[in-house]
Design an enzyme around this catalytic site. Structure first.
Site, PDB file in Angstrom:
ATOM      1  N   LYS A  71       0.343  -0.972  -0.107  1.00 55.29           N
ATOM      2  CA  LYS A  71      -0.522   0.078  -0.232  1.00 55.29           C
ATOM      3  C   LYS A  71       0.803   0.995  -0.143  1.00 55.29           C
ATOM      4  CE  LYS A  71      -4.372  -2.446   2.138  1.00 55.29           C
ATOM      5  NZ  LYS A  71      -5.525  -1.331   2.884  1.00 55.29           N
ATOM      6  N   ASN A  92      -4.750   2.315  -2.035  1.00 58.05           N
ATOM      7  CA  ASN A  92      -5.126   0.709  -2.311  1.00 58.05           C
ATOM      8  C   ASN A  92      -5.952   0.064  -3.353  1.00 58.05           C
ATOM      9  OD1 ASN A  92      -7.969   2.115  -1.172  1.00 58.05           O
ATOM     10  ND2 ASN A  92      -8.719  -0.020  -0.552  1.00 58.05           N
ATOM     11  N   ASP A 107     -10.593   2.490   1.670  1.00 56.66           N
ATOM     12  CA  ASP A 107     -10.273   1.850   3.154  1.00 56.66           C
ATOM     13  C   ASP A 107     -10.915   2.278   3.665  1.00 56.66           C
ATOM     14  OD1 ASP A 107      -9.584  -0.923   2.112  1.00 56.66           O
ATOM     15  OD2 ASP A 107      -7.321   0.028   2.816  1.00 56.66           O
ATOM     16  N   GLY A 130      -5.571   1.706  16.944  1.00 53.80           N
ATOM     17  CA  GLY A 130      -4.872   1.059  16.139  1.00 53.80           C
ATOM     18  C   GLY A 130      -4.584   2.040  15.381  1.00 53.80           C
ATOM     19  N   ALA A 131      -3.090   2.050  15.337  1.00 50.26           N
ATOM     20  CA  ALA A 131      -2.176   3.062  14.564  1.00 50.26           C
ATOM     21  C   ALA A 131      -1.657   2.177  13.031  1.00 50.26           C
ATOM     22  CB  ALA A 131      -1.579   3.414  15.362  1.00 50.26           C
ATOM     23  N   GLY A 132      -1.794   0.923  12.409  1.00 47.81           N
ATOM     24  CA  GLY A 132      -1.584   0.549  11.968  1.00 47.81           C
ATOM     25  C   GLY A 132      -2.368   1.761  10.340  1.00 47.81           C
ATOM     26  N   GLY A 133      -1.673   0.773   8.796  1.00 45.22           N
ATOM     27  CA  GLY A 133      -2.133   1.442   7.673  1.00 45.22           C
ATOM     28  C   GLY A 133      -3.959   1.868   7.267  1.00 45.22           C
ATOM     29  N   ALA A 134      -4.860   0.672   7.875  1.00 49.00           N
ATOM     30  CA  ALA A 134      -6.197   0.519   8.263  1.00 49.00           C
ATOM     31  C   ALA A 134      -6.652   1.845   8.695  1.00 49.00           C
ATOM     32  CB  ALA A 134      -5.911  -0.585   8.241  1.00 49.00           C
TER      33      ALA A 134
END
Length: 282
Positions: A71, A92, A107, A130-134
């Protein structure tokens, strides 16, 4: 002519790719709407990503999706980015516009579209796990949709602070970081709780994020980005607490609807796509 044997091609580049059900729902939409389009799910390693993008460009693909781990890496092989994709720093969905390949991120857009079926985020206070890509994509899009305040809760302080700072500086929403060191108690003034980590994703179907379930109040809306299984332990716990919920299947379907619109210009039937996924017994 009576027959056209040259279909428009779209697809997905990911690694691993075998567990991604996107192909089923998008092909169902193409078929339902009588579109002479195909969607091909491909496993592409990081070292072959450049060649894969060049191949799609050379073969005239109308567009494609990129999932983990591409991504961010795919950006250097594209000709430009959409507005929110540029803020998020990840894409994405790639769309052919003339001779150019433009990166978009559906997303977060898909998540907001699913969320709006339950609650309008405008003016709301959000807690995002959370702090990831999603999580990054969801946080930016919820902020752009008008959320007033977003608290980013994450185990890794650096990543969490980075996402909070990005939202605070690049969108109209205010954002802060909160450390996720122990079981997290959700502030009672929270309107929307969003889970955007991988906890609970197949095969970890019994996984439950470390949240104090007693702090889930009936006035809150709980949204979980996990689509497989769609009825996660968190969703079931939120329903038991009297909360309204939005599942990850809605996010997956709606980001697909938006992606198809980018590629074909057609507003496809989300119900057909959701039913295709339900029939898979995810």
């Amino acid at each position: 002519m009576p027959h056209d044997f040259l279909a428009e091609i779209t697809g997905s580049f990911a690694m691993p790719a075998g567990e991604n059900p996107t192909v089923a729902m998008i092909e169902a939409a193409y078929q339902h709407h009588g579109l002479n389009w195909r969607y091909i799910n491909l496993e592409v390693s990081p070292e072959n990503l450049k060649d894969a993008v060049a191949g799609a460009r050379a073969m005239g693909w109308a567009g494609f999706n990129c999932s983990i781990p591409h991504k961010v890496a795919v950006i250097e092989h594209l000709d430009g980015l959409g507005e929110s994709a540029e803020i998020i720093g990840a894409v994405n969905t790639i769309v052919r516009r003339g001779d150019r390949l433009i990166g978009e991120n559906t997303d977060g857009k898909g998540f907001v579209k699913a969320l709006r079926d339950v609650i309008d985020p405008k003016g709301k206070k959000v807690v995002l796990f959370g702090a990831g890509g999603a999580a990054r994509a969801v946080g930016v899009e919820v902020a752009l949709a008008g959320a007033a305040h977003i608290t980013i809760v994450n185990r890794n302080r650096e990543r969490g602070e980075t996402v909070a700072r990005l939202i605070d500086e690049k969108t109209p929403a205010a954002a802060v970081f909160a450390a996720w060191e122990n079981t997290f108690a959700i502030p009672e003034e929270t309107d929307i709780v969003i889970h955007a980590t991988s906890v609970g994703l197949y095969p970890d179907i019994d996984g439950l994020p470390d949240i104090d379930l007693k702090t889930l109040l009936p006035a809150m809306v709980v949204a979980d980005g996990i689509h497989n299984p769609p009825r996660t332990r968190l969703i079931r716990a939120a329903e038991a607490a009297g909360c309204k919920t939005a599942d990850g299947l809605g996010m997956l379907v709606n980001q697909g609807v938006i992606g198809i619109k980018y590629w074909t210009g057609v507003d496809v039937d989300a119900y057909v796509m959701r039913q295709a996924l339900i029939d898979l017994n995810l």
